[in-house]
Design a protein around this motif. Structure first.
Motif, PDB file in Angstrom:
ATOM      1  N   UNK A   1      51.118  16.177 -78.032  1.00  0.00           N
ATOM      2  CA  UNK A   1      50.470  15.939 -79.320  1.00  0.00           C
ATOM      3  C   UNK A   1      50.531  14.456 -79.692  1.00  0.00           C
ATOM      4  N   UNK A   2      51.688  13.835 -79.473  1.00  0.00           N
ATOM      5  CA  UNK A   2      51.822  12.404 -79.749  1.00  0.00           C
ATOM      6  C   UNK A   2      50.880  11.609 -78.851  1.00  0.00           C
ATOM      7  N   UNK A   3      50.791  11.989 -77.597  1.00  0.00           N
ATOM      8  CA  UNK A   3      49.904  11.304 -76.650  1.00  0.00           C
ATOM      9  C   UNK A   3      48.445  11.417 -77.079  1.00  0.00           C
ATOM     10  N   UNK A   4      48.043  12.600 -77.531  1.00  0.00           N
ATOM     11  CA  UNK A   4      46.662  12.812 -77.964  1.00  0.00           C
ATOM     12  C   UNK A   4      46.279  11.819 -79.059  1.00  0.00           C
ATOM     13  N   UNK A   5      47.194  11.565 -79.976  1.00  0.00           N
ATOM     14  CA  UNK A   5      46.896  10.695 -81.116  1.00  0.00           C
ATOM     15  C   UNK A   5      47.040   9.214 -80.763  1.00  0.00           C
ATOM     16  N   UNK A   6      48.054   8.867 -79.995  1.00  0.00           N
ATOM     17  CA  UNK A   6      48.316   7.448 -79.724  1.00  0.00           C
ATOM     18  C   UNK A   6      47.468   6.879 -78.584  1.00  0.00           C
ATOM     19  N   UNK A   7      47.143   7.717 -77.612  1.00  0.00           N
ATOM     20  CA  UNK A   7      46.462   7.208 -76.423  1.00  0.00           C
ATOM     21  C   UNK A   7      45.162   6.473 -76.725  1.00  0.00           C
ATOM     22  N   UNK A   8      44.254   7.006 -77.551  1.00  0.00           N
ATOM     23  CA  UNK A   8      43.005   6.278 -77.784  1.00  0.00           C
ATOM     24  C   UNK A   8      43.217   4.933 -78.467  1.00  0.00           C
ATOM     25  N   UNK A   9      44.280   4.805 -79.248  1.00  0.00           N
ATOM     26  CA  UNK A   9      44.554   3.533 -79.921  1.00  0.00           C
ATOM     27  C   UNK A   9      44.979   2.483 -78.902  1.00  0.00           C
TER      28      UNK A   9
ATOM     29  N   UNK B   1      45.597  21.897 -78.897  1.00  0.00           N
ATOM     30  CA  UNK B   1      45.148  21.151 -77.710  1.00  0.00           C
ATOM     31  C   UNK B   1      46.355  20.749 -76.864  1.00  0.00           C
ATOM     32  N   UNK B   2      47.431  20.312 -77.512  1.00  0.00           N
ATOM     33  CA  UNK B   2      48.646  19.925 -76.791  1.00  0.00           C
ATOM     34  C   UNK B   2      49.193  21.103 -75.998  1.00  0.00           C
ATOM     35  N   UNK B   3      49.203  22.285 -76.622  1.00  0.00           N
ATOM     36  CA  UNK B   3      49.660  23.478 -75.906  1.00  0.00           C
ATOM     37  C   UNK B   3      48.780  23.763 -74.696  1.00  0.00           C
ATOM     38  N   UNK B   4      47.466  23.666 -74.877  1.00  0.00           N
ATOM     39  CA  UNK B   4      46.547  23.923 -73.772  1.00  0.00           C
ATOM     40  C   UNK B   4      46.818  22.966 -72.611  1.00  0.00           C
ATOM     41  N   UNK B   5      47.097  21.700 -72.936  1.00  0.00           N
ATOM     42  CA  UNK B   5      47.393  20.722 -71.885  1.00  0.00           C
ATOM     43  C   UNK B   5      48.668  21.099 -71.141  1.00  0.00           C
ATOM     44  N   UNK B   6      49.695  21.499 -71.892  1.00  0.00           N
ATOM     45  CA  UNK B   6      50.965  21.889 -71.276  1.00  0.00           C
ATOM     46  C   UNK B   6      50.789  23.149 -70.437  1.00  0.00           C
ATOM     47  N   UNK B   7      50.061  24.124 -70.981  1.00  0.00           N
ATOM     48  CA  UNK B   7      49.839  25.375 -70.247  1.00  0.00           C
ATOM     49  C   UNK B   7      49.067  25.112 -68.955  1.00  0.00           C
ATOM     50  N   UNK B   8      48.057  24.253 -69.032  1.00  0.00           N
ATOM     51  CA  UNK B   8      47.231  23.958 -67.863  1.00  0.00           C
ATOM     52  C   UNK B   8      48.043  23.243 -66.778  1.00  0.00           C
ATOM     53  N   UNK B   9      48.945  22.370 -67.199  1.00  0.00           N
ATOM     54  CA  UNK B   9      49.760  21.634 -66.234  1.00  0.00           C
ATOM     55  C   UNK B   9      50.840  22.504 -65.613  1.00  0.00           C
ATOM     56  N   UNK B  10      51.206  23.581 -66.289  1.00  0.00           N
ATOM     57  CA  UNK B  10      52.244  24.460 -65.761  1.00  0.00           C
ATOM     58  C   UNK B  10      53.583  23.747 -65.752  1.00  0.00           C
ATOM     59  N   UNK B  11      54.224  23.743 -64.604  1.00  0.00           N
ATOM     60  CA  UNK B  11      55.511  23.068 -64.510  1.00  0.00           C
ATOM     61  C   UNK B  11      56.673  24.015 -64.718  1.00  0.00           C
ATOM     62  N   UNK B  12      57.834  23.544 -64.342  1.00  0.00           N
ATOM     63  CA  UNK B  12      59.048  24.359 -64.408  1.00  0.00           C
ATOM     64  C   UNK B  12      59.629  24.352 -65.818  1.00  0.00           C
ATOM     65  N   UNK B  13      60.582  25.238 -66.024  1.00  0.00           N
ATOM     66  CA  UNK B  13      61.276  25.316 -67.308  1.00  0.00           C
ATOM     67  C   UNK B  13      62.230  24.141 -67.469  1.00  0.00           C
ATOM     68  N   UNK B  14      62.537  23.817 -68.707  1.00  0.00           N
ATOM     69  CA  UNK B  14      63.497  22.760 -68.987  1.00  0.00           C
ATOM     70  C   UNK B  14      64.911  23.299 -69.016  1.00  0.00           C
TER      71      UNK B  14
ATOM     72  N   UNK C   1      51.026  10.385 -88.684  1.00  0.00           N
ATOM     73  CA  UNK C   1      51.913  11.550 -88.637  1.00  0.00           C
ATOM     74  C   UNK C   1      51.161  12.830 -88.961  1.00  0.00           C
ATOM     75  N   UNK C   2      50.301  12.775 -89.982  1.00  0.00           N
ATOM     76  CA  UNK C   2      49.546  13.961 -90.373  1.00  0.00           C
ATOM     77  C   UNK C   2      48.601  14.406 -89.263  1.00  0.00           C
ATOM     78  N   UNK C   3      48.157  13.472 -88.452  1.00  0.00           N
ATOM     79  CA  UNK C   3      47.244  13.816 -87.363  1.00  0.00           C
ATOM     80  C   UNK C   3      47.980  14.517 -86.225  1.00  0.00           C
ATOM     81  N   UNK C   4      49.213  14.106 -85.966  1.00  0.00           N
ATOM     82  CA  UNK C   4      50.017  14.782 -84.952  1.00  0.00           C
ATOM     83  C   UNK C   4      50.307  16.225 -85.368  1.00  0.00           C
ATOM     84  N   UNK C   5      50.442  16.447 -86.669  1.00  0.00           N
ATOM     85  CA  UNK C   5      50.759  17.781 -87.184  1.00  0.00           C
ATOM     86  C   UNK C   5      49.526  18.666 -87.359  1.00  0.00           C
TER      87      UNK C   5
END
Length: 217
Positions: A129-137, A52-65, A41-45
């Motif tokens: 952010x969750x993906x960044x931490x869980x994916x390598x595991x 990094x999570x923001x950069x990934x979202x910004x790079x992917x773009x995409x429509x609004x929710x 949990x502390x790593x996600x925060x």
């Protein structure tokens, strides 16, 4: 520090620290397949992870929710301000994903349309952010023959394996698919699976919540 205003050197340093974290998690999981991770949990925060999570979202773009907030809106609002709010909500247990906005897009090679659920930008940052931490595991448990939705692997890599195997004399390819697997559910039943690597511990609620998000059309 805003991800928009950060210097290239600062961004590179942040990315390096995130990669170092991912490498450490991967090595730990690979060295001990039965290991149970209890303090993620502390790593996600971590701020560098959220940046990094923001950069990934910004790079992917995409429509609004469903809230109609775009990536550009977030940049105007202030990236650091948003990340501060997200961090506080996560740390205090107040974060709840918004309903996803449901749209229908053309299905290639067919007259049908397939549903697409679009989370809000803030929710996409949390997911990233969750993906960044869980994916390598979870990557540490993946087989070499698996290519779908994995980092640094693509359709052409799988195709190359088929070509290589055909040169070795293989002549059969078996393809299976589950048609409309999730159409009848408003959440992913796989999110309820027990016995996953306990990387889910603590972080599990945030990992499962996006798949249980109600959908608005």
């Amino acid at each position: 520090m805003s991800a928009v205003l950060a210097s290239p050197a600062a961004k590179e340093s942040e990315m390096d620290s995130v990669r170092a974290l991912q490498h450490a998690l991967y090595r730990a999981a690979k060295a001990d397949p039965g290991r149970r991770f209890h303090s993620l949990w502390d790593k996600i925060l971590r701020r560098d992870v959220l940046e990094r999570a923001w950069e990934d979202v910004r790079r992917n773009g995409g429509a609004a929710g469903i809230d109609r907030v775009t990536v550009t809106d977030v940049e105007e609002y202030g990236v650091s301000r948003l990340l501060d709010e997200v961090t506080a909500a996560l740390r205090e247990g107040r974060w709840r994903p918004l309903p996803a906005r449901r749209v229908f897009i053309p299905k290639p090679g067919s007259s049908e349309r397939r549903p697409l659920s679009i989370p809000s930008v803030a929710d996409r940052v949390v997911q990233a952010a969750v993906k960044i931490v869980l994916e390598p595991i979870f990557e540490a448990d993946m087989l070499a023959c698996s290519f779908g939705f994995r980092p640094r692997r693509a359709t052409h890599d799988a195709l190359q394996v088929l070509i290589d195997e055909s040169w070795r004399g293989r002549r059969w390819v078996v393809e299976t698919d589950i048609a409309n697997c999730l159409d009848a559910w408003s959440y992913c039943f796989l999110s309820d699976c027990q016995g996953w690597n306990s990387a889910c511990s603590g972080a599990g609620g945030s990992m499962r919540s996006p798949f249980r998000r109600p959908v608005r059309t």
